[in-house]
Design a protein around this motif. Structure first.
Motif, short mmCIF file in Angstrom:
data_model
loop_
_atom_site.label_atom_id
_atom_site.label_comp_id
_atom_site.label_asym_id
_atom_site.label_seq_id
_atom_site.Cartn_x
_atom_site.Cartn_y
_atom_site.Cartn_z
N TYR A 96 17.00 81.66 56.36
CA TYR A 96 16.04 80.81 57.07
C TYR A 96 16.20 79.40 56.52
O TYR A 96 16.00 79.15 55.33
CB TYR A 96 14.63 81.35 56.83
CG TYR A 96 13.49 80.53 57.35
CD1 TYR A 96 13.46 80.05 58.65
CD2 TYR A 96 12.40 80.26 56.54
CE1 TYR A 96 12.39 79.31 59.13
CE2 TYR A 96 11.31 79.53 57.00
CZ TYR A 96 11.31 79.05 58.29
OH TYR A 96 10.24 78.32 58.76
N GLY A 97 16.62 78.48 57.37
CA GLY A 97 16.95 77.14 56.92
C GLY A 97 15.73 76.32 56.55
O GLY A 97 14.59 76.65 56.90
N ALA A 98 15.98 75.23 55.82
CA ALA A 98 14.92 74.31 55.39
C ALA A 98 14.79 73.15 56.36
O ALA A 98 15.77 72.70 56.98
CB ALA A 98 15.22 73.79 53.99
N LYS A 99 13.57 72.67 56.50
CA LYS A 99 13.28 71.46 57.27
C LYS A 99 12.36 70.61 56.40
O LYS A 99 11.16 70.90 56.29
CB LYS A 99 12.61 71.82 58.60
CG LYS A 99 12.36 70.63 59.51
CD LYS A 99 11.80 71.09 60.85
CE LYS A 99 11.55 69.91 61.78
NZ LYS A 99 10.99 70.36 63.09
N PHE A 100 12.93 69.61 55.77
CA PHE A 100 12.23 68.88 54.71
C PHE A 100 11.17 67.94 55.26
O PHE A 100 11.30 67.38 56.35
CB PHE A 100 13.23 68.10 53.86
CG PHE A 100 14.07 68.97 52.96
CD1 PHE A 100 13.67 69.25 51.67
CD2 PHE A 100 15.25 69.54 53.43
CE1 PHE A 100 14.43 70.06 50.85
CE2 PHE A 100 16.02 70.35 52.62
CZ PHE A 100 15.61 70.61 51.33
N ARG A 101 10.14 67.75 54.45
CA ARG A 101 9.04 66.88 54.84
C ARG A 101 9.43 65.41 54.76
O ARG A 101 9.12 64.63 55.66
CB ARG A 101 7.82 67.14 53.94
CG ARG A 101 6.67 66.17 54.20
CD ARG A 101 5.53 66.35 53.23
NE ARG A 101 4.53 65.29 53.41
CZ ARG A 101 3.50 65.09 52.60
NH1 ARG A 101 3.31 65.91 51.57
NH2 ARG A 101 2.66 64.11 52.80
N PHE A 102 10.10 65.02 53.68
CA PHE A 102 10.39 63.61 53.45
C PHE A 102 11.76 63.23 54.00
O PHE A 102 12.73 63.98 53.84
CB PHE A 102 10.32 63.27 51.96
CG PHE A 102 8.92 63.30 51.40
CD1 PHE A 102 8.04 62.26 51.64
CD2 PHE A 102 8.46 64.39 50.67
CE1 PHE A 102 6.74 62.28 51.14
CE2 PHE A 102 7.17 64.43 50.17
CZ PHE A 102 6.31 63.36 50.41
N PRO A 103 11.87 62.06 54.64
CA PRO A 103 13.14 61.67 55.27
C PRO A 103 14.31 61.58 54.30
O PRO A 103 15.45 61.81 54.69
CB PRO A 103 12.84 60.30 55.90
CG PRO A 103 11.57 59.82 55.26
CD PRO A 103 10.81 61.05 54.88
N GLU A 104 14.02 61.27 53.02
CA GLU A 104 15.10 61.16 52.04
C GLU A 104 15.87 62.48 51.88
O GLU A 104 17.05 62.48 51.53
CB GLU A 104 14.55 60.72 50.68
CG GLU A 104 14.01 59.30 50.65
CD GLU A 104 12.53 59.23 51.02
OE1 GLU A 104 11.92 58.17 50.77
OE2 GLU A 104 11.98 60.22 51.56
N ARG A 105 15.21 63.60 52.14
CA ARG A 105 15.84 64.90 51.92
C ARG A 105 16.22 65.61 53.22
O ARG A 105 16.86 66.66 53.17
CB ARG A 105 14.92 65.80 51.09
CG ARG A 105 14.62 65.27 49.70
CD ARG A 105 14.10 66.37 48.77
NE ARG A 105 15.12 67.37 48.49
CZ ARG A 105 14.91 68.45 47.73
NH1 ARG A 105 13.71 68.66 47.20
NH2 ARG A 105 15.89 69.32 47.50
N VAL A 106 15.84 65.06 54.36
CA VAL A 106 16.09 65.72 55.64
C VAL A 106 17.56 66.12 55.83
O VAL A 106 17.85 67.23 56.30
CB VAL A 106 15.60 64.84 56.80
CG1 VAL A 106 16.17 65.32 58.14
CG2 VAL A 106 14.06 64.86 56.86
N PRO A 107 18.55 65.27 55.46
CA PRO A 107 19.95 65.66 55.68
C PRO A 107 20.39 66.89 54.89
O PRO A 107 21.41 67.50 55.23
CB PRO A 107 20.74 64.42 55.24
CG PRO A 107 19.77 63.28 55.34
CD PRO A 107 18.45 63.88 54.98
N GLU A 108 19.66 67.26 53.86
CA GLU A 108 20.03 68.45 53.10
C GLU A 108 19.92 69.73 53.93
O GLU A 108 20.70 70.67 53.75
CB GLU A 108 19.14 68.59 51.85
CG GLU A 108 19.32 67.50 50.82
CD GLU A 108 18.40 67.72 49.63
OE1 GLU A 108 18.29 68.88 49.17
OE2 GLU A 108 17.77 66.75 49.17
#
Length: 292
Positions: A96-108
């Motif tokens: 189950y993939g991640a969807k990050f809250r903060f834009p700095e980490r979104v590309p991860e």
């Protein structure tokens, strides 16, 4: 303790070591250039080489204990990618993939999902904001799910649908403990000898609201409750194989509690990576099932 100094592990009747497979990421690009948690102070210098040395000790420790470690390539410009636990949640070969809250980490999020696909995992792309194993912990057949700072409550429903398991929602209230894996450590393996489930955990009561504390007391009456002092040095951000528990050397009270319960604490210092708000568990994503 270095990996070379880890004593030989002898099986005991009390605690059974189980094989683990982990995903890690070298902190080649580690720095603190922004602040998305109370630990991150961009004006405070960081030492990437020191972070690499400490991370290598953790990597070597896992291998010395007989575990497998897979690696995802670090990406320049994503300094928090070292915290692989946030990159997804894996059970029985499904990621189950991640969807990050903060834009700095979104590309991860896409980077980790690409790695899962390339390594034979069935990938479920998330709709709801969630930060992977940072906020989802598998305890027996149950998923403990954290909310309050990062993963949304809606992601708790989504993760339950993805894996077909019961989900217990817990609310974090102290911004220092912004992910569930900073406030709860899962100590025993998912399954013990003869298929008997065991569900020992350790947790920091003060990190949760009152209803969540009540849930934890009721479900885990024998849990280790750690002190605020041990929680504040990320003592609970640890990794366990059912016998060996990798913890911060500064969590001295928690170390003693583990020994009293028959566990074998292994001390690994990740003080440099704590400057980014991460510790041992943050750097360790468990790969359950899959192509290998």
């Amino acid at each position: 303790m270095s990996a070379q100094e880890i004593p030989a592990v002898a099986p005991t009747a009390e605690r059974i070591q189980q094989h683990r497979r982990y995903l890690m990421c070298r902190p080649d690009h580690f720095t603190v250039s922004y602040s998305i948690n109370p630990w991150m102070e961009p004006t405070r210098p960081t030492d990437t080489n020191k972070a690499l040395r400490q991370w290598q000790t953790l990597f070597d420790t896992y291998l010395a204990l007989g575990h497998e470690v897979e690696l995802i390539d670090p990406i320049d410009g994503l300094p928090d990618m070292v915290y692989t636990a946030n990159g997804g949640f894996v059970i029985d070969g499904r990621a189950y993939g991640a969807k990050f809250r903060f834009p700095e980490r979104v590309p991860e999020g896409p980077a980790f999902m690409d790695w899962f696909r390339a390594n034979g995992y069935e990938v479920v792309e998330p709709v709801e904001v969630n930060e992977g194993e940072g906020d989802f912990l598998l305890v027996g057949d149950t998923i403990l799910a954290g909310t309050g700072f990062r993963s949304t409550g809606d992601s708790h429903r989504e993760v339950g649908d993805v894996f077909g398991r019961d989900v217990v929602s817990l609310t974090l209230t102290d911004p220092r403990f912004y992910h569930l894996d900073t406030a709860i450590a899962v100590l025993d393996p998912v399954q013990g000898p003869g298929g008997v489930e065991r569900a020992n955990i350790a947790y920091l009561p003060a990190a949760f609201d009152e209803p969540s504390q009540g849930i934890l007391r009721e479900r885990y009456p024998d849990a280790i409750q750690v002190s605020d002092a041990d929680g504040a040095v990320f003592g609970l951000n640890s990794a366990s194989d059912g016998r060996n528990v990798i913890i911060s050397p500064r969590a001295t009270g928690f170390e003693a509690q583990l020994r009293e319960r028959g566990y074998h604490p292994v001390l690994v210092d990740l003080s440099e990576l704590l400057l980014g708000g991460g510790g041992i568990k943050c750097c360790t994503l468990e790969l359950r099932g899959g192509s290998r």
